[in-house]
Design an enzyme around this catalytic site. Structure first.
Site, PDB file in Angstrom:
ATOM      1  CB  SER A  33      -0.953  -0.045   1.201  1.00 38.25           C
ATOM      2  OG  SER A  33      -1.914   0.989   1.111  1.00 38.25           O
ATOM      3  CG  HIS A  76      -4.305  -0.974  -0.833  1.00 41.45           C
ATOM      4  ND1 HIS A  76      -4.088  -0.997   0.527  1.00 41.45           N
ATOM      5  CD2 HIS A  76      -4.857  -2.174  -1.129  1.00 41.45           C
ATOM      6  CE1 HIS A  76      -4.496  -2.149   1.016  1.00 41.45           C
ATOM      7  NE2 HIS A  76      -4.955  -2.884   0.033  1.00 41.45           N
ATOM      8  CG  ASP A 112      -5.816  -5.672   2.468  1.00 39.14           C
ATOM      9  OD1 ASP A 112      -6.275  -6.798   2.756  1.00 39.14           O
ATOM     10  OD2 ASP A 112      -5.820  -5.209   1.312  1.00 39.14           O
TER      11      ASP A 112
END
Length: 191
Positions: free
Chosen positions: A14, A41, A134
């Protein structure tokens, strides 16, 4: 470390992930023998420019994953913006617009868990820099299926939250500095 032949790599990142992947992916040889699936992401309102960016930097073929596409060795597949990327039991890829998981679509957990089901002990999971959790459950699923779990050293990550969460969820994961992850993958390739 699993003695099984590894057949695929999944990577999740991310915040700071573009820079981390620019250090990792170009270090892999053009004849790397397994498909690499990546969730990074990115905002849903931006067109995905990741594949062209990395294609220019890597010896490997790089593309955005397509629904019902058969995964091929030596290809890097990025999850498209705003779609979950899943690996089906037969190795085909699937895209889903199901609800966000951990506020993320694509979700690292969704990719890792589906790939763990498909590849089992033949999977290598890698969690890089990121600012949420995540990927933690997904890396745990990779390890539970007998795969190899790798985590970027949180102390050197741009954003520590994601690798720290993955390390807590999978305390047997191997923690490596970013520059050693490609070397580790190349070492597995030679086994």
């Amino acid at each position: 470390m699993s003695s099984a032949p590894h057949r695929a790599v999944v990577i999740g990142a991310s915040a700071g992930g573009v820079q981390a992947l620019l250090a990792l992916l170009p270090a892999l040889p053009a004849d790397f023998p397994w498909p690499i699936f990546i969730v990074l992401h990115v905002p849903a309102d931006r067109s995905n420019v990741l594949a062209p960016l990395f294609e220019a930097q890597c010896g490997l073929e790089v593309k955005e994953a397509e629904d019902k596409e058969t995964a091929r060795p030596g290809v890097v597949y990025f999850a498209p913006s705003d779609y979950h990327l899943l690996v089906e039991e037969n190795g085909d890829l699937a895209l889903s617009s199901d609800e966000a998981i951990n506020y993320s679509r694509p979700s690292i957990d969704v990719l890792f868990e589906s790939a763990a089901d498909a590849y089992g002990e033949g999977l290598i999971g890698v969690i890089l820099t990121g600012a949420n959790n995540d990927g933690a459950a997904g890396l745990k699923a990779v390890h539970a299926a007998g795969g190899v779990a790798l985590v970027q050293d949180p102390a050197a990550a741009y954003a520590r939250t994601m690798p720290q969460a993955a390390r807590q969820a999978c305390n047997t994961a191997l923690v490596l500095p970013l520059d050693r992850i490609a070397e580790y993958l190349k070492g597995l390739e030679r086994e």
